[in-house]
Design a protein around this motif. Sequence first.
Motif, mmCIF file in Angstrom:
data_model
loop_
_atom_site.group_PDB
_atom_site.id
_atom_site.type_symbol
_atom_site.label_atom_id
_atom_site.label_comp_id
_atom_site.label_asym_id
_atom_site.label_seq_id
_atom_site.Cartn_x
_atom_site.Cartn_y
_atom_site.Cartn_z
ATOM 1 N N UNK A 192 0.775 -1.238 0.000
ATOM 2 C CA UNK A 192 0.000 0.000 0.000
ATOM 3 C C UNK A 192 0.809 1.291 0.000
ATOM 4 N N UNK A 193 2.105 1.201 -0.248
ATOM 5 C CA UNK A 193 2.898 2.429 -0.367
ATOM 6 C C UNK A 193 2.791 2.979 -1.792
ATOM 7 N N UNK A 194 3.040 4.272 -1.945
ATOM 8 C CA UNK A 194 3.241 4.810 -3.294
ATOM 9 C C UNK A 194 4.746 4.882 -3.501
ATOM 10 N N UNK A 195 5.189 4.933 -4.765
ATOM 11 C CA UNK A 195 6.641 5.004 -4.996
ATOM 12 C C UNK A 195 7.198 6.318 -4.449
ATOM 13 N N UNK A 196 6.394 7.368 -4.444
ATOM 14 C CA UNK A 196 6.860 8.654 -3.928
ATOM 15 C C UNK A 196 7.134 8.551 -2.424
ATOM 16 N N UNK A 197 6.209 7.895 -1.720
ATOM 17 C CA UNK A 197 6.376 7.685 -0.276
ATOM 18 C C UNK A 197 7.586 6.789 -0.014
ATOM 19 N N UNK A 198 7.725 5.755 -0.848
ATOM 20 C CA UNK A 198 8.831 4.801 -0.716
ATOM 21 C C UNK A 198 10.171 5.537 -0.780
ATOM 22 N N UNK A 199 10.301 6.417 -1.790
ATOM 23 C CA UNK A 199 11.545 7.166 -1.953
ATOM 24 C C UNK A 199 11.745 8.175 -0.820
ATOM 25 N N UNK A 200 10.649 8.815 -0.379
ATOM 26 C CA UNK A 200 10.758 9.766 0.734
ATOM 27 C C UNK A 200 11.316 9.056 1.963
ATOM 28 N N UNK A 201 10.842 7.839 2.216
ATOM 29 C CA UNK A 201 11.329 7.068 3.367
ATOM 30 C C UNK A 201 12.808 6.732 3.229
ATOM 31 N N UNK A 202 13.230 6.366 2.015
ATOM 32 C CA UNK A 202 14.648 6.054 1.778
ATOM 33 C C UNK A 202 15.516 7.291 2.028
ATOM 34 N N UNK A 203 15.084 8.438 1.492
ATOM 35 C CA UNK A 203 15.852 9.677 1.651
ATOM 36 C C UNK A 203 15.949 10.065 3.122
ATOM 37 N N UNK A 204 14.821 10.042 3.830
ATOM 38 C CA UNK A 204 14.817 10.426 5.247
ATOM 39 C C UNK A 204 15.727 9.515 6.068
ATOM 40 N N UNK A 205 15.628 8.211 5.801
ATOM 41 C CA UNK A 205 16.450 7.261 6.547
ATOM 42 C C UNK A 205 17.940 7.449 6.215
ATOM 43 N N UNK A 206 18.235 7.778 4.957
ATOM 44 C CA UNK A 206 19.609 8.051 4.543
ATOM 45 C C UNK A 206 20.204 9.181 5.387
ATOM 46 N N UNK A 207 19.433 10.263 5.531
ATOM 47 C CA UNK A 207 19.917 11.405 6.311
ATOM 48 C C UNK A 207 19.946 11.113 7.806
ATOM 49 N N UNK A 208 18.965 10.341 8.296
ATOM 50 C CA UNK A 208 18.979 9.983 9.718
ATOM 51 C C UNK A 208 20.237 9.190 10.057
#
Length: 241
Positions: A66-82
Amino acid sequence: TMLRLRLLTWDVKDTLLRLRHPIGENYSALAQVHGVQVRPEALTKSFHQAYKVQSKHFPNYGLSKGLSSKQWWADVVKQTFRLAGVHEDRLLTSIAESLYREYCSAQTWELLPGARETLGQCRQLGIRMAVISNFDMRLEKILSHCNLRHHFDFVLTSEEAGFAKPDLRIFQRALHISGVAPQQAAHVGDSYVKDYRAARDAGMHSFLLTAAGCANRWEREVPKEHVLPSLTHLLSVIGKG
């Protein structure tokens, strides 16, 4: 024997287009615009970590969860910076949105040597072409911005298909859309498993693009005549098959 091809399908990333700068540099430059200093090396490392975990838990952009690809990428980016020590959520949201847009722009990508000429010449031979790529729905836009979209009958992404290479169903979907038998189709890509092997398993011909002079562990598996040291090489082998 002449290879009578009616359809040629293409992988995109690292086959036709590649990132102009390493991911860590892109992320670092954009963070700087938002007033945050993070070293590119740290971001490259944390990106690979975040991407790997996200891909494992949510394959193919988390569509089945149930994710969108936009949400998927946002999560990857946020986790990358965290992972690289940046934690302010509003800031991370802005950075993720900016990066999502930036990866659509022609400035982020460059063509591989010989890409434009090779596509043009294949079209002159009257071969229909399409894209089969493990990519999200931004791919149409990226190809348009890089002035490549007009070469292809259609663009089939793993997000749209619901299957990602090496799943045979994405190749079968492309063959079905074009109405071409697998033996009259060939696929070009840079991954032994996801492109070369998978297309063959789907009954298609395939060619493996290797970085010039880069010996890899699949060498014994791939007949020399299926290996492309460069894209321009394709025209010399398409006639011979």
